[in-house]
Design an enzyme around this catalytic site. Structure first.
Site, PDB file in Angstrom:
ATOM      1  N   HIS A   1      29.047  -3.675 -33.713  1.00  0.00           N
ATOM      2  CA  HIS A   1      28.747  -4.981 -33.111  1.00  0.00           C
ATOM      3  C   HIS A   1      27.231  -5.044 -32.879  1.00  0.00           C
ATOM      4  CE1 HIS A   1      28.655  -7.917 -29.746  1.00  0.00           C
ATOM      5  NE2 HIS A   1      29.867  -8.279 -30.100  1.00  0.00           N
TER       6      HIS A   1
ATOM      7  N   ASP B   1      31.003   3.184 -28.181  1.00  0.00           N
ATOM      8  CA  ASP B   1      31.168   1.818 -27.689  1.00  0.00           C
ATOM      9  C   ASP B   1      32.667   1.549 -27.572  1.00  0.00           C
ATOM     10  OD1 ASP B   1      31.479  -0.867 -27.348  1.00  0.00           O
ATOM     11  OD2 ASP B   1      30.224  -1.471 -29.044  1.00  0.00           O
TER      12      ASP B   1
ATOM     13  N   GLN C   1      36.162  -2.437 -27.424  1.00  0.00           N
ATOM     14  CA  GLN C   1      37.468  -2.856 -27.949  1.00  0.00           C
ATOM     15  C   GLN C   1      38.545  -1.807 -27.710  1.00  0.00           C
ATOM     16  OE1 GLN C   1      38.249  -5.793 -28.953  1.00  0.00           O
ATOM     17  NE2 GLN C   1      36.155  -6.554 -28.955  1.00  0.00           N
TER      18      GLN C   1
ATOM     19  N   LYS D   1      37.154  -7.443 -21.238  1.00  0.00           N
ATOM     20  CA  LYS D   1      38.007  -7.166 -22.409  1.00  0.00           C
ATOM     21  C   LYS D   1      39.164  -6.241 -22.047  1.00  0.00           C
ATOM     22  CE  LYS D   1      34.171  -7.677 -25.630  1.00  0.00           C
ATOM     23  NZ  LYS D   1      34.351  -8.879 -26.445  1.00  0.00           N
TER      24      LYS D   1
ATOM     25  N   CYS E   1      29.776 -11.193 -34.530  1.00  0.00           N
ATOM     26  CA  CYS E   1      28.613 -10.395 -34.063  1.00  0.00           C
ATOM     27  C   CYS E   1      28.529  -9.078 -34.818  1.00  0.00           C
ATOM     28  CB  CYS E   1      28.670 -10.130 -32.566  1.00  0.00           C
ATOM     29  SG  CYS E   1      28.627 -11.606 -31.563  1.00  0.00           S
TER      30      CYS E   1
HETATM   31  N1  PMP Z   1      30.873  -3.854 -28.628  1.00  0.00           N
HETATM   32  C1  PMP Z   1      31.969  -4.360 -29.176  1.00  0.00           C
HETATM   33  C2  PMP Z   1      32.731  -3.552 -30.182  1.00  0.00           C
HETATM   34  C3  PMP Z   1      32.421  -5.625 -28.794  1.00  0.00           C
HETATM   35  O1  PMP Z   1      33.536  -6.127 -29.343  1.00  0.00           O
HETATM   36  C4  PMP Z   1      31.685  -6.359 -27.832  1.00  0.00           C
HETATM   37  C5  PMP Z   1      32.117  -7.746 -27.400  1.00  0.00           C
HETATM   38  N2  PMP Z   1      32.524  -8.584 -28.444  1.00  0.00           N
HETATM   39  C6  PMP Z   1      30.549  -5.768 -27.279  1.00  0.00           C
HETATM   40  C7  PMP Z   1      30.177  -4.523 -27.696  1.00  0.00           C
HETATM   41  C8  PMP Z   1      29.738  -6.461 -26.250  1.00  0.00           C
HETATM   42  O2  PMP Z   1      30.482  -6.697 -25.105  1.00  0.00           O
HETATM   43  P1  PMP Z   1      29.942  -7.708 -24.000  1.00  0.00           P
HETATM   44  O3  PMP Z   1      29.581  -8.970 -24.708  1.00  0.00           O
HETATM   45  O4  PMP Z   1      31.091  -7.861 -23.067  1.00  0.00           O
HETATM   46  O5  PMP Z   1      28.752  -7.042 -23.362  1.00  0.00           O
END
Ligand code: PMP
Length: 403
Positions: free
Chosen positions: A119, A196, A199, A222, A360
């Site tokens: 991401h 990270d 998910q 999440k 993203c």
């Molecule tokens: N890493 C991953 C794999 C994600 O899916 C996301 C959110 N889509 C993020 C990081 C960032 O999370 P946040 O926008 O809640 O900071």
């Protein structure tokens, strides 16, 4: 052993009051169980006061709730409370590590390895610190099935590798990299590993002590908790050696105009008033999830994913991107002639919420040659067979119209 019943829609006010809604955008954010909403409201109604400051009982109660939330998070991922830093989310947690650890440790020519699945939150902070330090970002390529190419990874690893940052589960494809192998290989060259978990955390139990990584991050929203709160877990000895990244109240030991000394971790990284009410909501979410039958939930989500994958096989021109067997309950779909945006709009008219675009994950989409992005279906524990039936039927209707 008997399984506990799975949590159902009735425990989630938004789903309960919208019985027709099929929420399949869980990778973007999850709906909240009533216990989380109640915990946050109760905190505001009964204990609201700033933390670590008040010369009064409410202040003490709020501080206790805040520090108890830290303990809950620690318990949830099998860490120690002093290893838990509260952040705004996974994005801020990675920025903290990249800025503080990366800014103080990386030298020109040092290498940061990032998988092509990442991401933007696990790419851009590293690019920013690479610009400042002269470190080099090296992308780890993928196999055709969307899994990390371990042979290529091992070739990239070397004496200049300082950090390997990978996701537990890709938000775009659902693919889960082989963390144990990646971490062991990174260790062999003394590189640190950031996982990270944005998910993964909602779908897999996490034990950071067993994982062997150095940093683990996730976002509250999440994992059935509130927005505006996230977690950085780091090893004590690494956190202790990291300089502050934001200055202000709370993160100091003593301030004078001649110089300032800083509080130990984790408070050194929590400048200003934290999102204390949200930490109470997050703790409620994690306690609630920990009390569920997580094995049964994982089996339920896998069964729904299989139902979806099986149904897709009968839809002309529809393909799931990323067929690696190690997958969470996320499916990225592409269509023969129909544009994912058009399909999503038709689904929305039938109360089925999915996400479209590049999720993203621009470099991933570029590597897959998917300029239109994909339509992503992401599942959670409250989804049902009937949700998948409705999605498949709606996809069939939509594609007949569009293709
Ligand atoms: N890493 C991953 C794999 C994600 O899916 C996301 C959110 N889509 C993020 C990081 C960032 O999370 P946040 O926008 O809640 O900071």
């Amino acid at each position: 052993m008997d399984h506990l019943p799975l949590p159902d829609r009735a425990s989630f006010p938004l789903l309960a009051t919208n019985p027709e809604l099929v929420w399949l955008d869980n990778a973007a954010t999850t709906q909240k169980p009533r216990v989380v909403l109640d915990a946050e409201r109760r905190f505001y109604e009964e204990s609201n006061a700033n933390v670590h400051r008040g010369g009064h009982r409410l202040g003490h109660a709020a501080t206790e709730a805040y520090e108890a939330a830290r303990k809950t998070v620690a318990r949830f991922i099998n860490a120690r409370p002093e290893e838990i830093v509260f952040t705004r989310g996974a994005t801020e947690a990675i920025n903290l590590v990249a800025y503080s650890w990366g800014g103080s440790q990386l030298k020109a020519g040092d290498e940061v390895l990032l998988s092509t699945l990442e991401h933007h939150a696990n790419i851009v902070p590293w690019q920013l610190v690479a610009q400042r330090t002269g470190a080099v970002i090296k992308p780890i390529p993928l196999q055709e099935d969307g899994q990390i190419d371990m042979t290529a990874f091992c070739t990239l690893l070397g004496p200049r590798t300082r950090m390997v940052a990978v996701s537990q589960m890709s938000n775009a494809l659902g693919v889960c990299p082989p963390l144990a192998q990646l971490i062991a290989a990174a260790r062999s060259v003394n590189a640190l590993v950031l996982v990270d978990g944005a998910q993964g955390v909602a779908h897999q139990s996490v034990d950071v002590s067993a994982l062997g990584a150095d940093f683990y991050v996730f976002s509250g929203h999440k994992v059935f908790g509130p927005t505006g709160i996230g977690v950085l877990w780091g090893r004590t000895e690494i956190l202790d050696a990291m300089p502050p990244w934001q200055g202000g109240g709370e993160m100091i030991e003593r301030v004078s105009f001649d110089g300032t000394t800083f509080a130990p971790a984790p408070r050194r990284f929590e400048a200003g008033t934290p999102a204390f009410a949200q930490t109470v909501g997050l703790a409620a979410a994690l306690d609630w999830l920990a009390a569920q039958d997580r094995i049964a939930i994982a089996q339920h989500e896998t069964a729904l994913y299989q139902q979806l994958a099986e149904g897709i096989r009968y839809l002309d021109g529809v393909r799931i991107v990323g067929t690696a067997p190690e997958k969470g309950p996320i499916a990225s779909l592409v269509f023969g002639r129909a544009h994912p945006y058009d399909v999503a709009q038709f689904l929305d008219e039938r109360d089925i919420a999915v996400r479209v675009g590049s999720h993203c994950a621009g470099p991933l989409m570029q590597s897959l040659g998917l300029s239109q992005g994909t339509l992503r279906v992401s599942l959670a524990l409250y989804n049902t067979q009937s949700d998948i039936d409705r999605l498949l039927a709606a996809l069939q209707d939509t594609l007949e119209l569009l293709q």
